[in-house]
Design a protein around this motif. Sequence first.
Motif, PDB file in Angstrom:
ATOM      1  N   VAL A 279       0.842  -1.202   0.000  1.00 33.87           N
ATOM      2  CA  VAL A 279       0.000   0.000   0.000  1.00 33.87           C
ATOM      3  C   VAL A 279       0.880   1.256   0.000  1.00 33.87           C
ATOM      4  O   VAL A 279       0.615   2.220  -0.725  1.00 33.87           O
ATOM      5  CB  VAL A 279      -0.980  -0.006   1.196  1.00 33.87           C
ATOM      6  N   ASP A 280       1.947   1.236   0.796  1.00 30.27           N
ATOM      7  CA  ASP A 280       2.883   2.369   0.793  1.00 30.27           C
ATOM      8  C   ASP A 280       3.478   2.570  -0.607  1.00 30.27           C
ATOM      9  O   ASP A 280       3.641   3.701  -1.075  1.00 30.27           O
ATOM     10  CB  ASP A 280       4.017   2.145   1.798  1.00 30.27           C
ATOM     11  N   LEU A 281       3.821   1.467  -1.257  1.00 29.12           N
ATOM     12  CA  LEU A 281       4.360   1.562  -2.619  1.00 29.12           C
ATOM     13  C   LEU A 281       3.332   2.215  -3.544  1.00 29.12           C
ATOM     14  O   LEU A 281       3.684   3.051  -4.388  1.00 29.12           O
ATOM     15  CB  LEU A 281       4.721   0.171  -3.153  1.00 29.12           C
ATOM     16  N   ALA A 282       2.063   1.838  -3.383  1.00 30.37           N
ATOM     17  CA  ALA A 282       1.005   2.419  -4.223  1.00 30.37           C
ATOM     18  C   ALA A 282       0.928   3.930  -4.007  1.00 30.37           C
ATOM     19  O   ALA A 282       0.839   4.704  -4.963  1.00 30.37           O
ATOM     20  CB  ALA A 282      -0.339   1.756  -3.910  1.00 30.37           C
ATOM     21  N   VAL A 283       0.989   4.354  -2.735  1.00 32.43           N
ATOM     22  CA  VAL A 283       0.884   5.783  -2.409  1.00 32.43           C
ATOM     23  C   VAL A 283       2.095   6.544  -2.969  1.00 32.43           C
ATOM     24  O   VAL A 283       1.949   7.597  -3.604  1.00 32.43           O
ATOM     25  CB  VAL A 283       0.777   5.968  -0.878  1.00 32.43           C
ATOM     26  N   MET A 284       3.296   5.985  -2.776  1.00 34.21           N
ATOM     27  CA  MET A 284       4.506   6.674  -3.249  1.00 34.21           C
ATOM     28  C   MET A 284       4.575   6.669  -4.774  1.00 34.21           C
ATOM     29  O   MET A 284       4.984   7.656  -5.400  1.00 34.21           O
ATOM     30  CB  MET A 284       5.749   6.004  -2.658  1.00 34.21           C
ATOM     31  N   GLY A 285       4.181   5.561  -5.387  1.00 36.78           N
ATOM     32  CA  GLY A 285       4.187   5.471  -6.850  1.00 36.78           C
ATOM     33  C   GLY A 285       3.200   6.448  -7.459  1.00 36.78           C
ATOM     34  O   GLY A 285       3.486   7.100  -8.472  1.00 36.78           O
ATOM     35  N   ALA A 286       2.034   6.568  -6.832  1.00 33.81           N
ATOM     36  CA  ALA A 286       1.018   7.489  -7.355  1.00 33.81           C
ATOM     37  C   ALA A 286       1.493   8.934  -7.246  1.00 33.81           C
ATOM     38  O   ALA A 286       1.284   9.741  -8.160  1.00 33.81           O
ATOM     39  CB  ALA A 286      -0.302   7.296  -6.610  1.00 33.81           C
ATOM     40  N   ALA A 287       2.175   9.265  -6.131  1.00 28.49           N
ATOM     41  CA  ALA A 287       2.704  10.630  -5.981  1.00 28.49           C
ATOM     42  C   ALA A 287       3.700  10.923  -7.095  1.00 28.49           C
ATOM     43  O   ALA A 287       3.712  12.016  -7.681  1.00 28.49           O
ATOM     44  CB  ALA A 287       3.365  10.780  -4.611  1.00 28.49           C
ATOM     45  N   THR A 288       4.520   9.940  -7.423  1.00 28.23           N
ATOM     46  CA  THR A 288       5.507  10.108  -8.493  1.00 28.23           C
ATOM     47  C   THR A 288       4.813  10.281  -9.840  1.00 28.23           C
ATOM     48  O   THR A 288       5.213  11.115 -10.665  1.00 28.23           O
ATOM     49  CB  THR A 288       6.451   8.889  -8.511  1.00 28.23           C
ATOM     50  N   ALA A 289       3.767   9.495 -10.084  1.00 29.56           N
ATOM     51  CA  ALA A 289       3.045   9.590 -11.359  1.00 29.56           C
ATOM     52  C   ALA A 289       2.325  10.928 -11.490  1.00 29.56           C
ATOM     53  O   ALA A 289       2.237  11.494 -12.580  1.00 29.56           O
ATOM     54  CB  ALA A 289       2.039   8.446 -11.479  1.00 29.56           C
ATOM     55  N   ARG A 290       1.811  11.441 -10.365  1.00 31.96           N
ATOM     56  CA  ARG A 290       1.144  12.746 -10.425  1.00 31.96           C
ATOM     57  C   ARG A 290       2.115  13.800 -10.943  1.00 31.96           C
ATOM     58  O   ARG A 290       1.765  14.632 -11.772  1.00 31.96           O
ATOM     59  CB  ARG A 290       0.622  13.154  -9.046  1.00 31.96           C
ATOM     60  N   ILE A 291       3.341  13.732 -10.443  1.00 33.98           N
ATOM     61  CA  ILE A 291       4.339  14.729 -10.823  1.00 33.98           C
ATOM     62  C   ILE A 291       4.880  14.485 -12.218  1.00 33.98           C
ATOM     63  O   ILE A 291       4.899  15.378 -13.065  1.00 33.98           O
ATOM     64  CB  ILE A 291       5.481  14.712  -9.793  1.00 33.98           C
ATOM     65  N   LEU A 292       5.329  13.259 -12.478  1.00 31.11           N
ATOM     66  CA  LEU A 292       6.011  12.997 -13.748  1.00 31.11           C
ATOM     67  C   LEU A 292       5.057  13.030 -14.931  1.00 31.11           C
ATOM     68  O   LEU A 292       5.425  13.431 -16.026  1.00 31.11           O
ATOM     69  CB  LEU A 292       6.732  11.659 -13.703  1.00 31.11           C
ATOM     70  N   PHE A 293       3.817  12.576 -14.727  1.00 27.25           N
ATOM     71  CA  PHE A 293       2.880  12.512 -15.842  1.00 27.25           C
ATOM     72  C   PHE A 293       1.808  13.604 -15.759  1.00 27.25           C
ATOM     73  O   PHE A 293       0.932  13.684 -16.619  1.00 27.25           O
ATOM     74  CB  PHE A 293       2.190  11.138 -15.905  1.00 27.25           C
ATOM     75  N   GLY A 294       1.841  14.403 -14.700  1.00 22.95           N
ATOM     76  CA  GLY A 294       0.859  15.472 -14.557  1.00 22.95           C
ATOM     77  C   GLY A 294      -0.570  14.980 -14.431  1.00 22.95           C
ATOM     78  O   GLY A 294      -1.505  15.605 -14.933  1.00 22.95           O
ATOM     79  N   LEU A 295      -0.754  13.831 -13.767  1.00 21.46           N
ATOM     80  CA  LEU A 295      -2.096  13.264 -13.639  1.00 21.46           C
ATOM     81  C   LEU A 295      -2.666  13.589 -12.260  1.00 21.46           C
ATOM     82  O   LEU A 295      -1.990  13.395 -11.255  1.00 21.46           O
ATOM     83  CB  LEU A 295      -2.038  11.743 -13.784  1.00 21.46           C
ATOM     84  N   PRO A 296      -3.923  14.037 -12.184  1.00 24.66           N
ATOM     85  CA  PRO A 296      -4.480  14.360 -10.870  1.00 24.66           C
ATOM     86  C   PRO A 296      -4.682  13.105 -10.004  1.00 24.66           C
ATOM     87  O   PRO A 296      -4.466  13.139  -8.798  1.00 24.66           O
ATOM     88  CB  PRO A 296      -5.825  15.010 -11.198  1.00 24.66           C
ATOM     89  N   ARG A 297      -5.103  11.992 -10.617  1.00 27.37           N
ATOM     90  CA  ARG A 297      -5.400  10.786  -9.833  1.00 27.37           C
ATOM     91  C   ARG A 297      -4.982   9.556 -10.640  1.00 27.37           C
ATOM     92  O   ARG A 297      -5.823   8.925 -11.304  1.00 27.37           O
ATOM     93  CB  ARG A 297      -6.904  10.748  -9.504  1.00 27.37           C
ATOM     94  N   PRO A 298      -3.697   9.231 -10.601  1.00 28.25           N
ATOM     95  CA  PRO A 298      -3.186   8.143 -11.447  1.00 28.25           C
ATOM     96  C   PRO A 298      -3.868   6.809 -11.119  1.00 28.25           C
ATOM     97  O   PRO A 298      -4.237   6.551  -9.968  1.00 28.25           O
ATOM     98  CB  PRO A 298      -1.704   8.074 -11.069  1.00 28.25           C
ATOM     99  N   SER A 299      -4.014   5.966 -12.134  1.00 33.19           N
ATOM    100  CA  SER A 299      -4.568   4.627 -11.914  1.00 33.19           C
ATOM    101  C   SER A 299      -3.455   3.705 -11.424  1.00 33.19           C
ATOM    102  O   SER A 299      -2.303   3.814 -11.839  1.00 33.19           O
ATOM    103  CB  SER A 299      -5.181   4.090 -13.206  1.00 33.19           C
ATOM    104  N   VAL A 300      -3.812   2.817 -10.506  1.00 34.45           N
ATOM    105  CA  VAL A 300      -2.834   1.948  -9.856  1.00 34.45           C
ATOM    106  C   VAL A 300      -3.313   0.505  -9.928  1.00 34.45           C
ATOM    107  O   VAL A 300      -4.490   0.223  -9.681  1.00 34.45           O
ATOM    108  CB  VAL A 300      -2.658   2.344  -8.367  1.00 34.45           C
ATOM    109  N   GLY A 301      -2.419  -0.424 -10.271  1.00 38.07           N
ATOM    110  CA  GLY A 301      -2.743  -1.850 -10.251  1.00 38.07           C
ATOM    111  C   GLY A 301      -1.718  -2.622  -9.445  1.00 38.07           C
ATOM    112  O   GLY A 301      -0.561  -2.213  -9.341  1.00 38.07           O
ATOM    113  N   LEU A 302      -2.172  -3.729  -8.863  1.00 34.12           N
ATOM    114  CA  LEU A 302      -1.250  -4.608  -8.133  1.00 34.12           C
ATOM    115  C   LEU A 302      -0.862  -5.762  -9.045  1.00 34.12           C
ATOM    116  O   LEU A 302      -1.737  -6.449  -9.590  1.00 34.12           O
ATOM    117  CB  LEU A 302      -1.932  -5.167  -6.879  1.00 34.12           C
ATOM    118  N   LEU A 303       0.439  -5.989  -9.227  1.00 31.31           N
ATOM    119  CA  LEU A 303       0.908  -7.063 -10.101  1.00 31.31           C
ATOM    120  C   LEU A 303       0.601  -8.406  -9.447  1.00 31.31           C
ATOM    121  O   LEU A 303       0.961  -8.647  -8.291  1.00 31.31           O
ATOM    122  CB  LEU A 303       2.408  -6.907 -10.350  1.00 31.31           C
ATOM    123  N   ASN A 304      -0.067  -9.267 -10.207  1.00 32.03           N
ATOM    124  CA  ASN A 304      -0.469 -10.563  -9.664  1.00 32.03           C
ATOM    125  C   ASN A 304      -0.451 -11.571 -10.801  1.00 32.03           C
ATOM    126  O   ASN A 304      -0.159 -11.223 -11.948  1.00 32.03           O
ATOM    127  CB  ASN A 304      -1.865 -10.436  -9.029  1.00 32.03           C
TER     128      ASN A 304
END
Lengths: 351, 351
Positions: free
Chosen positions: A159-184
């Motif tokens: 979950v922490d990875l999801a939160v940190m990854g989303a923060a990075t995507a918001r900045i790098l891709f300029g997305l307000p609410r990036p979509s997140v998936g769990l690799l399975n």
Amino acid sequence: MSDKVRIALDAMGGDHGPAVVVAGAALALERHPSCEFLFFGNAAQIAPLVEARHKLKAVSRVVHTDIAVRMDDKPSQALRYGRWKSSMWLAIDAVKKGDADIAVSAGNTGALMAMSKFDLKTLPGIERPAIAALWPTLRGESIVLDVGATIGADAEHLVDLAVMGAATARILFGLPRPSVGLLNIGAEEAKGLEAVREAGRILRDEDLPELDYRGFVEGDDIGRGKVDVVVTEGFAGNIALKTAEGTARQIGQYLRTAMSRSLSARIGYLFARSAFAQLRERMDPRRANGGVFLGLNGIVIKSHGGADAEGFAAAIDLGHGVVHDELLAKIRTALERFHKPPQQAVGGVAS
Amino acid sequence: MSDKVRIALDAMGGDHGPAVVVAGAALALERHPSCEFLFFGNAAQIAPLVEARHKLKAVSRVVHTDIAVRMDDKPSQALRYGRWKSSMWLAIDAVKKGDADIAVSAGNTGALMAMSKFDLKTLPGIERPAIAALWPTLRGESIVLDVGATIGADAEHLVDLAVMGAATARILFGLPRPSVGLLNIGAEEAKGLEAVREAGRILRDEDLPELDYRGFVEGDDIGRGKVDVVVTEGFAGNIALKTAEGTARQIGQYLRTAMSRSLSARIGYLFARSAFAQLRERMDPRRANGGVFLGLNGIVIKSHGGADAEGFAAAIDLGHGVVHDELLAKIRTALERFHKPPQQAVGGVAS
């Protein structure tokens, strides 16, 4: 924060050392004139390379050290002889001291992570840092993390990875609410590791404002660009990343063999030259060079050890991008919102 | 064993059902005239397709059942309504009863594995079966296992995978002593999961006559063909396989886009047409269709659910190859040598 982006460089890291690091900095400076550089390493090797570049010289400072971490050292070895004084350590420490906004190194990944963790410490609530990679997809780029910082993960870490990854995507891709998936290994709820299933339940229940959780994704969904952020523990993530790199190289090799096999294929190649150049560019691993270390009190970028100047410049570009938009501050805020502080007991007595 | 290879087919499995299964069997029969087929499923659908093919009809028998396992059922659901009577179960059970040498199904992987395990049981000393995939490499083909049968693995399971994978490589590639690597996230001894390190120690110390252990390999070594057999637990193995498939598709898409972009690229494509055809063939996932279930008292082949007739025929080819060389007997012998039976206590009294 000033307008300047101050970048600390481990000039001795990577397979090629100062030659590539200095040339890469010069390339990045052309694209981002707001950069300033601190080079750490053997001044006798670095200074002439910097001085030969007029523009670079004007924004650079060289700090000498004799000690360099070797590419094949174990993290424990590197810490033993390289702490406090190696070029890698000094670059990281410049971030800690506030002399630089980010550090970039093409050195040994294990040593860089160990030193970053030792010196910068992890963010409140985060036990283990992660490496986030930019992954080229059919839709553009996605962020995949963790690609090898730590092995194994419980649900909270995912979950922490999801939160940190989303923060990075918001900045790098300029997305307000990036979509997140769990690799399975299957899209069905019932499949996969218990930790992954539990993380899925948490992300769905929390319904965080800063990310749009889309459920499980499989290995072939990464290249498809199905989600902006793909979350996985480091062992599987590293294997996925390396396997994709290997497959791209393998197909590139097939293509070269096929195109040189007959006269008409070679003629065809000539006609389609610009198309092949475009293809090469899209498949160019240098374009997406640079793993971002997340979860620390400071941003460190890892470049591929074998990167050339263009590749190293891409790692600096990435660092410039995340600093400029204050990735660290955004991660801190997102994590604070998620890791609610425990309520203070009022008037109670601990038994 | 007779010269004939008797193949039980789940005619209702996969996205396309009997149409693809029957057509695939006809293609495989042309290449391997020693094949005989048992089709299980809806006779009203299967029989006309078989009867329309003269040669196929002569070596085929159709066994009717109304029950078919659905592609999206959970294994437990499929077992509940499909045991004893579904086309999938009957194909597996034909192997158990000795009516067939192998079973092939394009159905739901989880259900196929659950039924295979329930009906055939695991080999002595093997607790959990595995799925082995054929992986095209720059040097030819390698075997990668486990690609998704079971999640997680202790050192003993990884060693069993190495032994079973090597037995498969001896047969399929005709190698006396196949090279084997353990998939890990770094070539250094110190890295990776404890179970992987421990398996490495066992394989090095045992120095088995039937396989040449070469140490750790990374994700990008698979496509390079660095070893004949790549051993990994099922979660990481499945992610590696799917990621490679996704990357190949992604690059194929880049290539198509690049080649249709300009007139000169399209002219170039025409000149290089046969080179592109060759490339397509090398990248064709149908060539390597078919996962072999290992570790059971019988061989079951899983075809991709979306395979067309050519793909399904490739899965039958694979089954024909391993049966012809008696894979099961060779695995049994190799495992028996490795899992030495415990010494009988003589004259002792159990306390």
